[in-house]
Structures are given as C-alpha cells and as structure tokens.
Scaffold this motif. Structure first.
Motif, short mmCIF file in Angstrom:
data_model
loop_
_atom_site.label_atom_id
_atom_site.label_comp_id
_atom_site.label_asym_id
_atom_site.label_seq_id
_atom_site.Cartn_x
_atom_site.Cartn_y
_atom_site.Cartn_z
N PHE A 42 0.80 -1.22 0.00
CA PHE A 42 0.00 0.00 0.00
C PHE A 42 0.84 1.27 0.00
CE2 PHE A 42 -3.49 -2.73 1.77
CZ PHE A 42 -4.43 -2.44 0.79
N TYR A 43 2.00 1.25 0.65
CA TYR A 43 2.75 2.50 0.85
C TYR A 43 4.04 2.59 0.06
CZ TYR A 43 -0.45 3.46 4.67
OH TYR A 43 -1.58 3.72 5.41
N SER A 44 4.54 1.46 -0.43
CA SER A 44 5.78 1.52 -1.19
C SER A 44 5.79 0.49 -2.31
CB SER A 44 6.97 1.27 -0.25
OG SER A 44 8.20 1.51 -0.90
N PRO A 45 4.77 0.52 -3.19
CA PRO A 45 4.75 -0.42 -4.31
C PRO A 45 5.88 -0.10 -5.29
CG PRO A 45 3.05 1.25 -4.61
CD PRO A 45 3.64 1.47 -3.23
N THR A 46 6.37 -1.12 -5.96
CA THR A 46 7.48 -0.94 -6.89
C THR A 46 7.11 -1.54 -8.25
OG1 THR A 46 8.47 -3.02 -6.18
CG2 THR A 46 9.22 -1.00 -5.07
N LEU A 47 7.77 -1.03 -9.28
CA LEU A 47 7.59 -1.59 -10.62
C LEU A 47 8.41 -2.86 -10.80
CD1 LEU A 47 7.65 1.68 -12.78
CD2 LEU A 47 5.68 0.24 -12.26
N PHE A 48 9.35 -3.12 -9.88
CA PHE A 48 10.15 -4.34 -9.95
C PHE A 48 9.72 -5.28 -8.83
CE2 PHE A 48 12.46 -1.42 -7.18
CZ PHE A 48 12.77 -2.23 -6.08
N ALA A 49 9.97 -6.57 -9.03
CA ALA A 49 9.69 -7.56 -7.99
C ALA A 49 10.77 -7.46 -6.92
CB ALA A 49 9.66 -8.96 -8.59
N PRO A 50 10.40 -7.19 -5.67
CA PRO A 50 11.41 -7.03 -4.62
C PRO A 50 12.30 -8.25 -4.42
CG PRO A 50 9.27 -6.24 -3.87
CD PRO A 50 9.04 -6.97 -5.16
N GLU A 51 11.81 -9.43 -4.83
CA GLU A 51 12.60 -10.64 -4.64
C GLU A 51 13.51 -10.96 -5.83
OE1 GLU A 51 8.38 -12.02 -5.79
OE2 GLU A 51 9.36 -10.31 -4.84
N THR A 56 16.69 -5.82 -7.47
CA THR A 56 16.28 -5.39 -6.14
C THR A 56 17.46 -4.85 -5.33
OG1 THR A 56 14.95 -6.06 -4.23
CG2 THR A 56 16.66 -7.59 -4.96
N THR A 57 17.14 -4.38 -4.14
CA THR A 57 18.16 -4.04 -3.14
C THR A 57 18.03 -5.02 -1.98
OG1 THR A 57 16.73 -2.54 -1.88
CG2 THR A 57 17.94 -1.60 -3.76
N GLY A 58 19.05 -5.07 -1.14
CA GLY A 58 19.01 -5.99 -0.02
C GLY A 58 17.85 -5.72 0.91
N VAL A 59 17.56 -4.45 1.19
CA VAL A 59 16.48 -4.10 2.11
C VAL A 59 15.14 -4.50 1.53
CG1 VAL A 59 15.31 -2.23 3.32
CG2 VAL A 59 17.79 -2.22 3.14
N ARG A 266 26.05 -8.89 -10.36
CA ARG A 266 26.15 -7.82 -9.38
C ARG A 266 27.02 -8.21 -8.19
NH1 ARG A 266 20.17 -6.08 -7.95
NH2 ARG A 266 21.19 -4.16 -7.21
N GLY A 267 27.41 -9.49 -8.09
CA GLY A 267 28.29 -9.91 -7.01
C GLY A 267 27.74 -11.03 -6.17
N GLY A 268 28.56 -11.49 -5.21
CA GLY A 268 28.23 -12.64 -4.39
C GLY A 268 27.00 -12.44 -3.53
N PHE A 269 26.78 -11.23 -3.02
CA PHE A 269 25.62 -10.98 -2.18
C PHE A 269 24.34 -11.24 -2.95
CE2 PHE A 269 22.32 -7.94 -0.75
CZ PHE A 269 22.10 -8.46 0.52
N TYR A 270 24.29 -10.80 -4.19
CA TYR A 270 23.08 -10.98 -4.98
C TYR A 270 22.95 -12.43 -5.48
CZ TYR A 270 22.51 -6.02 -4.57
OH TYR A 270 22.34 -4.75 -4.05
N SER A 271 24.07 -13.14 -5.58
CA SER A 271 24.00 -14.57 -5.85
C SER A 271 23.36 -15.29 -4.67
CB SER A 271 25.40 -15.14 -6.11
OG SER A 271 25.98 -14.55 -7.26
N PHE A 272 23.70 -14.84 -3.46
CA PHE A 272 23.08 -15.39 -2.25
C PHE A 272 21.58 -15.12 -2.25
CE2 PHE A 272 21.89 -14.52 2.29
CZ PHE A 272 21.87 -15.84 2.70
N LEU A 273 21.19 -13.92 -2.68
CA LEU A 273 19.75 -13.60 -2.78
C LEU A 273 19.08 -14.51 -3.80
CD1 LEU A 273 19.58 -9.69 -2.60
CD2 LEU A 273 19.73 -11.38 -0.76
N SER A 274 19.77 -14.80 -4.89
CA SER A 274 19.22 -15.71 -5.89
C SER A 274 19.01 -17.10 -5.28
CB SER A 274 20.16 -15.79 -7.09
OG SER A 274 19.69 -16.72 -8.05
N PHE A 275 19.92 -17.51 -4.42
CA PHE A 275 19.82 -18.80 -3.75
C PHE A 275 18.56 -18.85 -2.88
CE2 PHE A 275 20.66 -21.81 -0.35
CZ PHE A 275 21.26 -22.87 -0.99
N LEU A 276 18.27 -17.76 -2.21
CA LEU A 276 17.11 -17.70 -1.32
C LEU A 276 15.79 -17.45 -2.06
CD1 LEU A 276 18.50 -15.55 1.65
CD2 LEU A 276 18.24 -18.04 1.55
#
Length: 400
Positions: A42-51, A56-59, A266-276
């Motif tokens: 309701f308050y912070s919709p995005t045009l991209f999928a947060p996951e 995305t960003t980490g937050v 984008r790097g290892g952190f985002y590879s970890f996000l892909s894993f999750l």
C-alpha cells in the motif's frame, strides 16, 4: 484456590484452557510479519519484484523474503489447530468434518465478497488469495480426516514433495478446462467475457500444494499434545532435516523449484539472494522446506516465552482472522488518506501503476511506519476479542 478463581476457570471454555502458547505466539509472529508485506504493497509499491536479485536491493529483498514464512506457517498451524479443536472437544470425525466443511465454505465466501472489497474498495475483479486457499484446504481436509493419520501424512508429503513434477503442465493443455488446472496449480488471471469487470478472477493461491500443508499439520497434531521433551525432539529433528534438504537440493539445483539459482553479475551478495529466491506461487518444495523447517525448530524456544512480549504476540495469534480483516482495512484507509494529503490523488491501487501519482517514487520507511502504527492500533481490538472468546461459547465464535 479462591471461589472467584474457580468461577473464572469454569467460565473459560476447554479449548482456551488447553491452548498451547507456542502455537499462539508463532501464529502471532507470522501475522505481524504478514502485515509488513501488505504495508509495503500500500505504501511503497514498486515496478520491480522485490525478490528479483537482478534489480532489487538488499532491504527490499529481505522485507519481502521474511514474509514468505507467513502463509505456509499459518496454513500448517491451521491443520494442527483442526486436530487440537477436535481433541479439546472430544469431537468425532464426522463432527470435525462438518465444522471444517462449513468453515471452509464460509472463508471462501468471505475472500470473494469481503476481502476482495477491502483490497480494492471496489469490485474490479475477485482475488483468490490466502483466505480462499485456507477455506478450500479445510474443505479437502474435511474429507481426508476419515482416513488414518499415517495415510494423511503420506498423501501430504507426497503432494508437497512431488508437485513440482507438474510444473511443465500448462492450463492450455486442458483446453476448455484450463481454468480448472489454474485453480489447482497455476496462478493466473481469468477475465469473464460478457460479465463485466466483476466477472474476472485472479487466482493468486492455487490449491496444490497448500491443502497438503494443512493436512500435514493435522497429521502432526498429536505431536503437540505429547510429552514436552518428546514433542520438542521431534519438531527440532524434522525441522533440521527440512533445512538440510533445502540446502542440498537448492545448492545442487536438481529439483524442487522451477527457477534455479544463478550467480549474479552484481556480485556474491546478490547470488546469495538468488539462492534464497524460491517460488511462492505455487509454493515449491524448496519454498516449503525453507519456511516450515525453521518454524518447527522455533516452536520449542517459543514455549519459554512466558513474559510480556510472549503474551502480546499470543494475543495477535489468538485472533488471526480479526487481525487479518482489520489490518487490510486500516492500511488501505491510511494509504488513501496519505495519497490524498501528499499527492491530492484518489483511487490509487498498488497493483495498477497507471493509478499511481505522477512522479511517485517508493519510500520503504513509510511502509515500515504504517506497519508499526497499524499493528499497535490493532492490539487493543485483538485483546478485547481474545478475552471475549475466552469467556463466551457462542457457536459462531469458532468461525472467526
């Protein structure tokens, strides 16, 4: 013991005297986390999928990812609660089936006519989301309860483990019955020709494998009335097994999720996000292992939360339907007021970017603020209703 205390105990229904506090606390936690996801809508919709780890960003990712635990844990606990409901009342299978069937139909109707309106403040189309699939799962469980519990467990585990074998089957393969496969396994939008916007259905939560998650909770229900040490050992053991299976299957990319994880530029952190980043619609095997495994492990620890925080969380957990309805209403009304005051814009719908104010940019802290305010405001009606249910025995209270 004083006469007043004895009278007070007598006024409390057996179901409430025998409640398991860890279940109420865990349910309360997932309800509160769920509200965060909807506040973001309701308050912070995005045009991209947060996951989506590519954009995305980490937050944003973890704000969305943590809410993955809500639906599977709640639906699993609904199955556990169905067994505990029958046990507390010494109800036979026929009586339990009648209750599950009637409550399931009731929830489906509420999803279509009430919850749909609260999301839209209109009827632009009917959305079949979590309340609908809880209702359908109860209707299916009403039939399954006549089977031996081991058979129910086998059916549930086989469905959860094997349904990803169906991922290649498309609704179009069924011709005129494509809608049926969509209801069962493929989220989709179905406009109805000639019926206007009100005839459209958006299937967000297909039935498979959600019904199996509830049925598995029912099959495991007796564990929650077993000796504490035995119960905790079982829950932790199977929770760890689920997590290990998740890590192995996800790491090898061999089965259990339609989309494999990939190394990100984008790097290892985002590879970890892909894993999750596992699939929720419908929930893949890996999604359910990732969410239900930690939940099982958490239950024994929650049994020790006997202080003020535990009591507050349990209050939300004892009144989940009231909280669900009210939190959508409060968040939606608040967003209407905010868009009007900040943008002089009305009719904003988060799922329709064409309605967003010109120049709108999502700001996540506003979603967190709205989430906190809504949860705090709803504590008092939830506490009142929880106390009311403890001391009243009207039949309709079991449906709320």
């Amino acid at each position: 013991m004083s006469e007043a205390t004895i009278a007070g105990e007598a006024a409390v229904s057996p179901a409430h005297r025998n409640r398991i506090i860890s279940i109420d606390i865990l349910r309360g936690i997932v309800m509160i986390i769920m509200a965060l996801d909807h506040a973001r809508d309701f308050y912070s919709p995005t045009l991209f999928a947060p996951e989506n780890p590519e954009v995305t960003t980490g937050v944003y990712f973890f704000t969305r990812w943590i809410t993955h635990y809500c639906a599977p844990v709640f639906i699993f606990l609904s199955g556990v609660s169905a067994w505990l409901y029958a046990d507390a009342r010494n109800a036979g299978k026929k009586d339990l089936a009648v209750f599950l069937l009637s409550r399931g139909v009731w929830l489906v109707l509420l999803e279509i006519f009430l919850i749909t309106f609260l999301w839209q403040f209109a009827y632009l189309g009917f959305t079949l989301q979590v309340i609908w699939v809880i209702g359908i799962s109860m209707i299916i469980l009403a039939a399954l309860v006549f089977l031996p519990r081991p058979v129910i467990a086998v059916i549930s585990l086989a469905t959860i483990a094997g349904h990803n074998l169906l991922d290649s089957v498309a609704p179009a393969d069924f011709g005129s019955l494509s809608w049926l496969w969509a209801v069962l396994h493929v989220p989709s939008f179905h406009p109805t020709q000639g019926a206007g916007a009100i005839g459209a259905f958006f299937i967000v939560y297909p039935v498979i494998p959600w019904f199996a998650v509830m049925a598995l909770g029912y099959a495991m229900g007796p564990w929650f009335k077993a000796d504490t040490l035995i119960r905790n050992k079982r829950l932790v053991t199977y929770g760890v097994i689920a997590l290990v299976l998740f890590l192995v299957l996800r790491g090898l990319n061999i089965y259990g999720n339609p989309s494999p994880w990939t190394e990100q530029a984008r790097g290892g952190f985002y590879s970890f996000l892909s894993f999750l980043n596992v699939d929720k619609y419908p929930p893949s095997l890996l999604y359910l292992l990732m969410t239900l495994g930690p939940a099982l492990i958490l239950v024994p620890w929650l049994e020790k939360c006997s202080g003020k925080v535990g009591a507050i969380l349990a209050t939300y957990g004892r009144t989940p339907f009231l909280f669900y309805v009210l939190h959508i209403l409060v968040l939606h009304l608040g967003s209407v007021a905010w868009y009007k005051l900040a943008w002089d814009k009305t009719g904003v719908l988060f799922f329709m970017p064409s309605t967003w104010p010109e120049g709108f940019q999502p700001v996540l802290w506003k979603a967190y603020l709205a989430w906190a305010i809504a949860c705090i405001l709803l504590y008092w009606p939830c506490k009142w209703f929880s106390n009311y249910r403890k001391t009243h025995k009207q039949w309709w209270l079991s449906y709320l």
